[in-house]
Scaffold this active site. Structure first.
Site, short mmCIF file in Angstrom:
data_model
loop_
_atom_site.label_atom_id
_atom_site.label_comp_id
_atom_site.label_asym_id
_atom_site.label_seq_id
_atom_site.Cartn_x
_atom_site.Cartn_y
_atom_site.Cartn_z
N HIS A 68 0.86 -1.20 0.00
CA HIS A 68 0.00 0.00 0.00
C HIS A 68 0.89 1.24 0.00
CE1 HIS A 68 -3.97 -1.85 1.67
NE2 HIS A 68 -3.38 -2.65 0.80
N TYR A 78 -8.76 5.38 8.11
CA TYR A 78 -8.80 5.72 9.53
C TYR A 78 -9.86 6.81 9.68
CZ TYR A 78 -4.40 3.30 10.59
OH TYR A 78 -3.43 2.36 10.79
N PRO A 121 -2.65 -0.10 19.18
CA PRO A 121 -2.44 -0.57 17.80
C PRO A 121 -2.69 0.48 16.71
CG PRO A 121 -4.43 -1.54 18.72
CD PRO A 121 -3.79 -0.77 19.81
N LYS A 135 2.46 -0.39 15.15
CA LYS A 135 3.91 -0.42 15.40
C LYS A 135 4.41 -1.64 16.19
CE LYS A 135 5.16 3.24 13.33
NZ LYS A 135 5.10 2.79 11.96
N TYR A 152 4.57 6.49 9.76
CA TYR A 152 3.74 5.32 9.48
C TYR A 152 4.55 4.25 8.71
CZ TYR A 152 -0.60 2.72 8.99
OH TYR A 152 -1.57 1.76 9.10
#
Ligand SMILES: Cc1cc2nc3c(=O)[nH]c(=O)nc-3n(C[C@H](O)[C@H](O)[C@H](O)COP(=O)(O)OP(=O)(O)OC[C@H]3O[C@@H](n4cnc5c(N)ncnc54)[C@H](O)[C@@H]3O)c2cc1C
Length: 419
Positions: free
Chosen positions: A76, A205, A297, A301, A389
């Site tokens: 992604h 998100y 979460p 990570k 990220y």
């Protein structure tokens, strides 16, 4: 009668940290034994993480367990933030110089590592009960356990505590020998596995007044969806109908988008906490992964940190066995902890930016929207999110060890490339 086993490193826990450590040690010619309380079937089927940083993919590939990950994982190049009815894409490729994440389930990583261990004839003892560590403040630590009622004692040079947040290793360190920095969040996640086609090419998100929602994926046919809930909610109270209705509300958007529904075949609730043990070591016991630190979460990570820890621990142990020097072992915590704290900061930021927090009144809710508006409209703020990220390169010591191993590449029994 007690059975006795001798090995160089006794590893407690067959999670990502324990299994990769055993794998990395093997390729440095170091013997280890992995003790796991659960059955192999349970380890290979427990659904948890799914987002692998670029450095994690590189690490698994270089050390010979990335073949299926590269074939079946989904790369992604961005994620979506959705709030106030609109979706904003964070473009990793543009913002991080071409870096990306890969979606590949944690239990698939574990299957690959277990298969590599089997091919190499390395022992993983599943269903090892009553595991206890002894004499960790001496140069000859021991680990005791029972298997099928047979008491067993492992004599070793080092113990690696890779047994997760609720394991036995960290509590066996004397009180006061390590500092525990922690924060319990009054937030839960209801996680669902759904038989359906993906609703989105990339993760969504979503921040909503009623709480956070996450649209993630596993395969073209299985999707992973999450809803923020109370940490002590009862799963039974979340009927399928309530779940779909809540997802539709929280993911509502003015754009042309549809949530694809399907059969929900698994539901579970996870609570969130932040925790760091410092140092990550006592005597001959070294902690790695969730045993040493845990993050909510939201930033994806935990698994990545667990693997980064052992990429530092393995060459440090190798240096000790090969040269007798313990410099790298002595620096283990200070090498790992900056990355751990950076992940703590990012995970806490993602969590507070996206969740409905206890006691959150109108003012804080508006601040949250302002924060997200800033992130999606500022190049610098978007780049900061993207950079964190996709993750940072592994510590220099781990990179050097992998580079050295790469130059001695050969083909192992699995048919995959090993260093
Ligand atoms: C819902 C959810 C989503 C997540 N998503 C992501 C993500 O996308 N990306 C990411 O990086 N991380 C994610 N994580 C975090 C990630 O799953 C963990 O950080 C990771 O599993 C840590 O690996 P570990 O090897 O340190 O510990 P664990 O995976 O917990 O493994 C520890 C092992 O030790 C065993 N054990 C425990 N006690 C004993 C004992 N007494 N004796 C013997 N064995 C013992 C356990 O059975 C277990 O197999 C997520 C977590 C959750 C809950």
């Amino acid at each position: 009668m007690t059975r006795t086993i001798h090995t160089q490193v006794a590893i407690i826990g067959a999670g990502p940290a324990g299994l990769l450590l055993s794998h990395l040690l093997h390729f440095r010619g170091i013997e280890s034994i992995v003790l796991e309380v659960r059955s192999r079937a349970a380890v290979e089927s427990t659904v948890r993480a799914g987002v692998l940083e670029q450095a994690t993919v590189d690490l698994l590939t270089i050390c010979g367990v990335g073949e299926r990950l590269l074939r079946e994982g989904h790369v992604h190049h961005g994620i979506n933030l959705r709030f106030a009815g609109q979706t904003h894409r964070i473009d990793f490729e543009r913002l991080t110089n071409g870096r990306a994440i890969t979606i590949y389930a944690q239990h698939e990583v574990l299957r690959d590592l277990i298969q590599a261990a089997n091919h190499a004839g390395r022992e993983i003892i599943f269903e090892a009960h009553d595991v206890q560590v002894h004499d960790i403040d001496t140069s000859q630590p021991r680990v005791t356990f029972t298997q099928d009622g047979q008491p067993t004692e492992v004599h070793c040079d080092f113990v690696a505590g890779c047994d997760g947040f609720h394991g036995v290793c960290r509590p066996s360190i004397p009180a006061g020998a390590i500092d525990c920095h922690q924060c319990q969040l009054q937030i839960g996640w209801l996680g669902m596995l759904v038989e359906a086609a993906p609703s989105s090419k990339e993760l969504i998100y979503a921040r909503h007044e009623r709480g956070f929602a996450l649209v993630s994926t596993r395969t073209p046919h299985i999707q992973r969806l999450y809803l923020q809930c109370e940490p002590h909610d009862d799963v039974a109270a979340w009927t399928d109908e309530r779940i779909w209705s809540e997802l539709r509300i929280r993911l509502e958007t003015r754009e042309d988008w549809q949530l694809i529904q399907g059969r929900i075949f698994q539901k579970c609730i996870v609570t969130m906490r932040s925790f760091v043990a410092d140092p990550m070591q006592y005597g001959r016991l070294y902690l790695a992964g969730d045993a040493a630190h845990i993050v909510p979460p939201t930033g994806a990570k935990g698994l990545n940190l667990a693997l980064a820890d052992v990429s530092v621990l393995a060459p440090a142990l190798a240096e000790f066995f090969e040269t007798g020097r313990s410099d790298s072992l002595e620096h283990y915590s200070e090498t790992c902890l900056p990355r751990v704290w950076r992940a703590q900061r990012f995970s806490a930021w993602m969590t507070t930016a996206l969740h409905r927090l206890p006691g959150m009144e109108d003012y804080k809710s508006r601040l949250q929207i302002a924060e997200l508006e800033y992130v999606v409209h500022s190049q610098a703020a978007s780049a900061s999110l993207a950079e964190n990220y996709v993750g940072f390169p592994l510590p220099a010591v781990a990179q050097a060890s992998l580079a050295a191993g790469r130059s001695k590449t050969h083909v192992c029994g699995t048919g995959s490339t090993c260093t």
